[in-house]
Design a protein around this motif. Structure first.
Motif, mmCIF file in Angstrom:
data_model
loop_
_atom_site.group_PDB
_atom_site.id
_atom_site.type_symbol
_atom_site.label_atom_id
_atom_site.label_comp_id
_atom_site.label_asym_id
_atom_site.label_seq_id
_atom_site.Cartn_x
_atom_site.Cartn_y
_atom_site.Cartn_z
ATOM 1 N N ARG A 48 77.438 -44.123 -82.078
ATOM 2 C CA ARG A 48 76.250 -43.284 -82.013
ATOM 3 C C ARG A 48 76.643 -41.815 -81.831
ATOM 4 O O ARG A 48 77.660 -41.506 -81.215
ATOM 5 C CB ARG A 48 75.356 -43.712 -80.854
ATOM 6 C CG ARG A 48 74.965 -45.179 -80.871
ATOM 7 C CD ARG A 48 73.903 -45.507 -81.858
ATOM 8 N NE ARG A 48 72.618 -45.152 -81.259
ATOM 9 C CZ ARG A 48 71.499 -45.100 -81.938
ATOM 10 N NH1 ARG A 48 71.483 -45.368 -83.216
ATOM 11 N NH2 ARG A 48 70.386 -44.775 -81.348
ATOM 12 N N VAL A 49 75.827 -40.928 -82.357
ATOM 13 C CA VAL A 49 75.984 -39.491 -82.194
ATOM 14 C C VAL A 49 74.892 -39.033 -81.232
ATOM 15 O O VAL A 49 73.732 -39.409 -81.388
ATOM 16 C CB VAL A 49 75.830 -38.754 -83.543
ATOM 17 C CG1 VAL A 49 75.863 -37.241 -83.353
ATOM 18 C CG2 VAL A 49 76.907 -39.197 -84.517
ATOM 19 N N VAL A 50 75.263 -38.233 -80.241
ATOM 20 C CA VAL A 50 74.297 -37.708 -79.279
ATOM 21 C C VAL A 50 74.255 -36.190 -79.403
ATOM 22 O O VAL A 50 75.257 -35.520 -79.170
ATOM 23 C CB VAL A 50 74.670 -38.101 -77.831
ATOM 24 C CG1 VAL A 50 73.644 -37.549 -76.845
ATOM 25 C CG2 VAL A 50 74.798 -39.605 -77.688
ATOM 26 N N ASN A 51 73.102 -35.667 -79.799
ATOM 27 C CA ASN A 51 72.871 -34.222 -79.813
ATOM 28 C C ASN A 51 72.058 -33.901 -78.562
ATOM 29 O O ASN A 51 70.923 -34.341 -78.435
ATOM 30 C CB ASN A 51 72.076 -33.796 -81.046
ATOM 31 C CG ASN A 51 72.845 -33.983 -82.324
ATOM 32 O OD1 ASN A 51 74.062 -34.014 -82.317
ATOM 33 N ND2 ASN A 51 72.142 -34.119 -83.417
ATOM 34 N N PHE A 52 72.631 -33.155 -77.641
ATOM 35 C CA PHE A 52 71.942 -32.852 -76.386
ATOM 36 C C PHE A 52 70.969 -31.695 -76.517
ATOM 37 O O PHE A 52 70.140 -31.489 -75.649
ATOM 38 C CB PHE A 52 72.965 -32.546 -75.287
ATOM 39 C CG PHE A 52 73.690 -33.773 -74.813
ATOM 40 C CD1 PHE A 52 73.115 -34.614 -73.870
ATOM 41 C CD2 PHE A 52 74.928 -34.104 -75.317
ATOM 42 C CE1 PHE A 52 73.772 -35.750 -73.436
ATOM 43 C CE2 PHE A 52 75.595 -35.243 -74.879
ATOM 44 C CZ PHE A 52 75.015 -36.067 -73.947
#
Length: 97
Positions: free
Chosen positions: A75-79
């Protein structure tokens, strides 16, 4: 020997980059369009190192070379929707959203 001063790599980065795969509203590498997110946004990596569906394979060459297949999700997490903002520069409340 004198110390060296480095510029912040984001000092001149735009808040939004129309060519960035991670920015809101932009097209990703797989062709999907990111929503216009305003806080944390998470999605499955377009180039995942692991896949959910893989054949079961086990290989053992006299205990010298051993391998087996693994499945999973990357998964990619963009904060933040801001292109110029790093996690270290964010306040805790925005990170927790």
């Amino acid at each position: 020997m004198a110390g060296r001063s480095l510029r912040n790599r984001n000092a001149f980065a735009p808040v939004y980059d129309p060519d960035c795969y991670l920015c809101p509203g932009n097209k990703r590498a797989n062709g999907d369009i990111n929503p216009d997110y305003e806080s944390t946004y998470v999605f499955t990596n377009d180039f995942s190192a692991l896949l959910e569906e893989v054949p079961i394979i086990n290989f053992d060459k006299k205990n010298l070379l051993v391998s087996k297949s693994e499945k999973g999700i990357c998964r990619v997490v963009n904060f933040s929707p801001r292109h110029d903002l790093t996690l270290a520069e964010m306040n805790e409340n925005d990170i927790e959203k």
